[in-house]
Design an enzyme around this catalytic site. Structure first.
Site, PDB file in Angstrom:
ATOM      1  N   ILE A  64      -6.189 -24.402 -61.634  1.00  0.00           N
ATOM      2  CA  ILE A  64      -6.271 -23.926 -60.260  1.00  0.00           C
ATOM      3  C   ILE A  64      -5.827 -25.097 -59.388  1.00  0.00           C
ATOM      4  O   ILE A  64      -6.306 -26.223 -59.557  1.00  0.00           O
ATOM      5  CB  ILE A  64      -7.697 -23.454 -59.914  1.00  0.00           C
ATOM      6  CG1 ILE A  64      -7.789 -22.950 -58.467  1.00  0.00           C
ATOM      7  CG2 ILE A  64      -8.730 -24.522 -60.172  1.00  0.00           C
ATOM      8  CD1 ILE A  64      -9.159 -22.343 -58.133  1.00  0.00           C
ATOM      9  N   SER A  65      -4.890 -24.864 -58.479  1.00  0.00           N
ATOM     10  CA  SER A  65      -4.359 -25.943 -57.649  1.00  0.00           C
ATOM     11  C   SER A  65      -5.433 -26.496 -56.726  1.00  0.00           C
ATOM     12  O   SER A  65      -6.394 -25.796 -56.365  1.00  0.00           O
ATOM     13  CB  SER A  65      -3.186 -25.435 -56.806  1.00  0.00           C
ATOM     14  OG  SER A  65      -2.111 -25.027 -57.607  1.00  0.00           O
TER      15      SER A  65
END
Length: 218
Positions: A64-65
């Site tokens: 997940i960024s």
């Protein structure tokens, strides 16, 4: 500490110190980032790290960024509310949820079936009934729902896929990392000016996992 283990206050601090302080200005983006419960989109063992200023593993070799990158890419779409958006690389569904707070419709594609299924369940549980998730080759887009006012790609491509630029509405923006498979990429914004006219802007250096598929990395 309150019943949400302090997540609400951590989310507010993330918006203030990771986003606003770094130049994210869009009220719609800041509101969306403050609304979406990021802790719901990471593995349970990682929830205490949900608002760290970094990417986090979500399984299947994906991440997940970090919140800032999600906000930066969303702001680059220049949404005003109610648009139709294509999200490539659903991952946990977090970025799709942020988009879903602003856009009218979000269509999100994930290559890994396990992640697509999990993201769809999480998005539904969090009330995002305007986000639709499918498993497939994101490099080919989702032609059935084109044209899109915005397209965002959460993986690095060797070049901008023609299939995606041609699914943009005139005036729409495509935000995508482009560059080497295993090093820093350049975040590009492609704007469709006319049927056959495009403008490309450089938004800076980023690092993403490779975009796999017919018009990505093999």
């Amino acid at each position: 500490m309150n019943r949400d283990n302090g997540f609400e206050s951590r989310r507010a601090s993330m918006v203030e110190y990771q986003l606003r302080a770094r130049g994210i200005e869009s009220p719609l983006v800041l509101e969306a980032m403050g609304r979406v419960a990021r802790e719901r989109f990471v593995p349970e063992r990682m929830r205490d790290c949900a608002y760290d200023d970094s990417p986090l593993p979500i399984g299947a070799g994906q991440t997940i960024s970090q919140p800032y990158i999600v906000a930066l890419m969303t702001e680059a779409l220049d949404l005003e509310g109610g648009e139709r958006v294509l999200d490539i690389g659903t991952g946990s569904g977090y970025a799709a949820a942020v988009l879903g707070c602003i856009a009218g419709e979000v269509f999100s594609i994930e290559r890994v079936e396990e992640l697509a299924d999990r993201a769809a369940r999480t998005l539904a549980a969090e009330g995002f009934d305007n986000v639709e998730v499918c498993c497939g080759d994101g490099t080919m887009g989702w032609p059935e729902h084109q044209p899109y006012d915005g397209i965002v790609v959460a993986a690095g491509a060797p070049a901008v896929p023609d299939s995606l630029t041609h699914q943009l509405a005139v005036g729409g923006h495509l935000v995508i990392p482009v560059g080497s498979e295993h090093s820093v990429q350049t975040l590009m914004r492609v704007t469709r000016l006319a049927e056959d006219g495009f403008r490309t802007d450089n938004l800076g250096a980023v690092r993403f996992v490779p975009l796999l598929g017919e018009q990505g990395w093999s």
